[in-house]
Design an enzyme around this catalytic site. Sequence first.
Site, PDB file in Angstrom:
ATOM      1  NE  ARG A  28     -29.211  -5.930 -37.420  1.00 54.34           N
ATOM      2  CZ  ARG A  28     -27.995  -5.828 -36.904  1.00 54.34           C
ATOM      3  NH1 ARG A  28     -27.129  -6.823 -37.059  1.00 54.34           N
ATOM      4  NH2 ARG A  28     -27.626  -4.743 -36.242  1.00 54.34           N
ATOM      5  CE  LYS A  47     -29.187  -3.319 -40.088  1.00 51.11           C
ATOM      6  NZ  LYS A  47     -29.852  -2.085 -39.615  1.00 51.11           N
ATOM      7  CE1 TYR A  90     -34.903  -3.473 -28.323  1.00 51.45           C
ATOM      8  CE2 TYR A  90     -32.734  -2.574 -28.788  1.00 51.45           C
ATOM      9  CZ  TYR A  90     -33.878  -3.219 -29.204  1.00 51.45           C
ATOM     10  OH  TYR A  90     -34.001  -3.607 -30.523  1.00 51.45           O
ATOM     11  CG  HIS A 141     -36.494  -6.648 -36.103  1.00 45.29           C
ATOM     12  ND1 HIS A 141     -35.319  -7.129 -36.654  1.00 45.29           N
ATOM     13  CD2 HIS A 141     -36.178  -5.439 -35.571  1.00 45.29           C
ATOM     14  CE1 HIS A 141     -34.352  -6.244 -36.479  1.00 45.29           C
ATOM     15  NE2 HIS A 141     -34.851  -5.212 -35.810  1.00 45.29           N
ATOM     16  CG  HIS A 178     -27.551  -2.222 -31.561  1.00 48.91           C
ATOM     17  ND1 HIS A 178     -28.270  -2.278 -30.388  1.00 48.91           N
ATOM     18  CD2 HIS A 178     -28.381  -2.699 -32.520  1.00 48.91           C
ATOM     19  CE1 HIS A 178     -29.473  -2.761 -30.625  1.00 48.91           C
ATOM     20  NE2 HIS A 178     -29.554  -3.030 -31.906  1.00 48.91           N
ATOM     21  NE  ARG A 193     -31.628  -6.776 -33.929  1.00 53.28           N
ATOM     22  CZ  ARG A 193     -30.319  -6.932 -33.746  1.00 53.28           C
ATOM     23  NH1 ARG A 193     -29.840  -8.126 -33.483  1.00 53.28           N
ATOM     24  NH2 ARG A 193     -29.500  -5.903 -33.821  1.00 53.28           N
TER      25      ARG A 193
END
Length: 280
Positions: A138, A162, A264, A229, A255, A232
């Site tokens: 990210r 995150k 995806y 992004h 994730h 990514r």
Amino acid sequence: MLLSLVWEKYNLDKKIEGYSPLTLKTYYFQYNQLLCHFGNVDMNVITTNQLKSYLLKMGSHLKPSSLGHRIRCIRSLFKWTYDEGFIQKNPAAKLKEPKLGKRIPKFLTEIEIELLREGCQNTMEKALFEFFYSTGCRIGEVVKINREDINFHTNSVIVHGKGDKEREVYFNTRCSIWLKRYLDERGDLEPCLFITERRPKRRMSIDLIRYIIKRISRNAGLKKEIHPHQLRHSYATHMINNGAPLEVIQSLMGHEKSETTKLYAQLSGKLRYDFYTKYF
């Protein structure tokens, strides 16, 4: 308690909990919107209906995802205020986020990736582009990386994702070559991995990185707008197309939920075609 005083205490608490400066910045924006609408009122006087009217008025121009983010920020602020005993009732408890349609991530084809490679005009652009594409990081993770975080022996780097969660990601040989050339050419003592082009040299910001990726896409002659992004998304899609297991991609991308990674797989036309030809 007044809205402004609640924000001061809430902001301090979240800093202690380890919320990132970027997260607190977005929360501050939502608090400021509340302050402009309601004024610096005692939060006990704000009702559920008033919050709904506010969201209807201020959120009419927002996408469902942006409106959902606004609602989550409001719920967080009011829940914390209620839990701390500063208000008697939580008027935001029953606020519901809008339903979101299934969003398919936009990715780049392998031809577009090669065109972007050709669009890189200098060593910095080549290193930055290859790092994004080969790690799937990210943009908020890339800006925080320092030189010392890079391990050229294993072509890996520890990133802070995150919630300040650490994970190890890897980059390929092509990226390693351009990173080494970029760092060798710099001749500065700045600890950050990517620095500004102009003096004084300092850590690249998120906005500057976005600008550089757009500049690369313009030089590549691509008609659509490219943002970091998408690299990514492309990283994940191309890994799936090459047969990588979903759980491995989930770990590499950081994730929390497997459902995010499964998007995806739904996106990958090649993967669907391979299964079709195998089973039909």
